[in-house]
Design a protein around this motif. Structure first.
Motif, PDB file in Angstrom:
ATOM      1  N   UNK A 175      90.346  40.688  75.027  1.00 25.41           N
ATOM      2  CA  UNK A 175      89.095  39.682  75.310  1.00 25.41           C
ATOM      3  C   UNK A 175      88.313  39.586  74.018  1.00 25.41           C
ATOM      4  N   UNK A 176      87.768  38.459  73.854  1.00 26.52           N
ATOM      5  CA  UNK A 176      86.958  38.217  72.569  1.00 26.52           C
ATOM      6  C   UNK A 176      85.829  37.659  72.966  1.00 26.52           C
ATOM      7  N   UNK A 177      84.672  38.238  72.070  1.00 27.90           N
ATOM      8  CA  UNK A 177      83.568  37.945  71.837  1.00 27.90           C
ATOM      9  C   UNK A 177      83.143  37.416  70.415  1.00 27.90           C
ATOM     10  N   UNK A 178      82.326  36.237  70.151  1.00 25.26           N
ATOM     11  CA  UNK A 178      82.251  35.803  68.863  1.00 25.26           C
ATOM     12  C   UNK A 178      80.689  35.637  68.665  1.00 25.26           C
ATOM     13  N   UNK A 179      80.447  36.228  67.555  1.00 28.49           N
ATOM     14  CA  UNK A 179      79.164  36.295  67.122  1.00 28.49           C
ATOM     15  C   UNK A 179      78.871  35.098  65.623  1.00 28.49           C
ATOM     16  N   UNK A 180      77.595  35.093  65.459  1.00 24.65           N
ATOM     17  CA  UNK A 180      77.440  34.162  64.180  1.00 24.65           C
ATOM     18  C   UNK A 180      76.024  34.554  63.474  1.00 24.65           C
ATOM     19  N   UNK A 181      75.517  33.792  62.703  1.00 25.77           N
ATOM     20  CA  UNK A 181      74.399  34.081  61.909  1.00 25.77           C
ATOM     21  C   UNK A 181      73.255  34.076  62.918  1.00 25.77           C
ATOM     22  N   UNK A 182      72.345  35.094  62.992  1.00 21.73           N
ATOM     23  CA  UNK A 182      71.253  35.170  64.027  1.00 21.73           C
ATOM     24  C   UNK A 182      71.352  36.157  65.118  1.00 21.73           C
ATOM     25  N   UNK A 183      72.916  36.522  65.268  1.00 21.81           N
ATOM     26  CA  UNK A 183      73.271  37.388  66.494  1.00 21.81           C
ATOM     27  C   UNK A 183      73.321  38.704  65.965  1.00 21.81           C
ATOM     28  N   UNK A 184      73.202  39.602  66.949  1.00 17.56           N
ATOM     29  CA  UNK A 184      73.302  41.001  66.856  1.00 17.56           C
ATOM     30  C   UNK A 184      74.877  41.440  67.513  1.00 17.56           C
ATOM     31  N   UNK A 185      75.641  42.010  66.555  1.00 19.28           N
ATOM     32  CA  UNK A 185      76.892  42.495  67.054  1.00 19.28           C
ATOM     33  C   UNK A 185      76.765  43.503  68.330  1.00 19.28           C
ATOM     34  N   UNK A 186      77.571  43.171  69.090  1.00 21.50           N
ATOM     35  CA  UNK A 186      77.812  44.125  70.419  1.00 21.50           C
ATOM     36  C   UNK A 186      79.266  44.835  70.345  1.00 21.50           C
ATOM     37  N   UNK A 187      79.373  45.948  70.220  1.00 21.96           N
ATOM     38  CA  UNK A 187      80.577  46.702  69.978  1.00 21.96           C
ATOM     39  C   UNK A 187      80.505  47.963  71.068  1.00 21.96           C
ATOM     40  N   UNK A 188      81.781  47.582  71.829  1.00 23.97           N
ATOM     41  CA  UNK A 188      82.110  48.586  72.924  1.00 23.97           C
ATOM     42  C   UNK A 188      82.281  49.885  72.593  1.00 23.97           C
ATOM     43  N   UNK A 189      82.855  50.198  71.424  1.00 23.53           N
ATOM     44  CA  UNK A 189      82.953  51.653  70.930  1.00 23.53           C
ATOM     45  C   UNK A 189      81.632  52.197  70.291  1.00 23.53           C
ATOM     46  N   UNK A 190      80.859  51.248  69.840  1.00 19.93           N
ATOM     47  CA  UNK A 190      79.599  51.758  68.949  1.00 19.93           C
ATOM     48  C   UNK A 190      78.376  51.155  69.639  1.00 19.93           C
ATOM     49  N   UNK A 191      77.882  51.459  70.938  1.00 22.59           N
ATOM     50  CA  UNK A 191      76.803  50.833  71.460  1.00 22.59           C
ATOM     51  C   UNK A 191      75.534  50.912  70.614  1.00 22.59           C
ATOM     52  N   UNK A 192      75.679  52.085  69.973  1.00 16.77           N
ATOM     53  CA  UNK A 192      74.193  52.262  69.164  1.00 16.77           C
ATOM     54  C   UNK A 192      74.132  51.693  67.727  1.00 16.77           C
ATOM     55  N   UNK A 193      75.250  50.857  67.397  1.00 20.90           N
ATOM     56  CA  UNK A 193      75.323  50.176  66.184  1.00 20.90           C
ATOM     57  C   UNK A 193      74.265  49.215  66.280  1.00 20.90           C
ATOM     58  N   UNK A 194      73.362  48.983  65.134  1.00 17.94           N
ATOM     59  CA  UNK A 194      72.468  48.036  65.053  1.00 17.94           C
ATOM     60  C   UNK A 194      72.797  47.154  63.903  1.00 17.94           C
TER      61      UNK A 194
END
Length: 205
Positions: A175-194
């Motif tokens: 399943x895909x989630x797409x992010x663009x300029x202005x978004x914060x990346x959401x990673x299932x494996x790395x929830x603490x990734x900022x």
């Protein structure tokens, strides 16, 4: 530019023939060896930036993961082998990899926490071929970094724009989630990734 060597070979033959210290990378695509230039310029910059950011999170969160300098991921059918731009491996699972110590070959999806591909002109490989094979292996998370917005409309929408796609394996399918300029990346494996998409595409911070 990607150049293919037309004679078909097995995965084992591909690994045996892989040249040391070449200025090119090589991948196996359905039995055909493909010569690929090593990432340069922005492509290399983005891959290096993501490796650094992931390494910081892994260390600060005390995760038993690591980022190898080089590795080849064998497809489930054994017909293809890929060298990802970035790969995060699980130290505990890597003990079950029969070819890791000798050849840096990954054969089990459970060994991989994350794979990252930075899109080049041959964008179909990342959005179609590799996605299919990584999904079949059961790799839990796959990022496609399309900083030039090269992918087809099916993959990045219209109008085309730079897109950071996060594929998460759910019941055997991505399943895909797409992010663009202005978004914060959401990673299932790395929830603490900022990680801001703008930081990735600029690769300056």
């Amino acid at each position: 530019m990607v150049q293919a060597v037309s004679q078909k070979v097995s995965f084992d033959q591909f690994i045996e023939q892989y040249p040391e210290n070449s200025e090119h990378r090589y991948e196996l695509r359905e039995g055909v060896i493909v010569e690929m230039p090593k990432p340069r310029g922005k492509h290399s910059e983005i891959a290096g930036f993501l490796s650094l950011e992931l390494g910081i999170v892994i260390r600060s969160s005390k995760l038993s993961y690591f980022l190898p300098r080089e590795s080849i991921v064998r497809s489930a059918d054994g017909e293809s082998g890929y060298e990802p731009d970035v790969i995060v491996l699980d130290r505990s699972a890597i003990a079950n990899e029969p070819r890791w110590e000798r050849e840096s070959v990954i054969t089990l999806g459970a060994s991989v926490r994350l794979i990252v591909e930075v899109v080049s002109t041959n964008w179909q490989d990342d959005y179609l071929t590799k996605l299919r094979d990584y999904e079949a292996l059961g790799i839990g998370e796959y990022w496609v970094i399309d900083y030039l917005g090269l992918g087809g409309r099916l993959h990045i929408g219209y109008p085309k724009q730079a897109t950071f796609s996060v594929y998460k394996l759910v019941e055997g399918e991505y399943e895909v989630q797409r992010f663009h300029i202005g978004d914060l990346v959401i990673s299932p494996t790395f929830p603490d990734l900022n990680l801001l998409v703008a930081e990735v595409f600029s690769a300056l911070q």
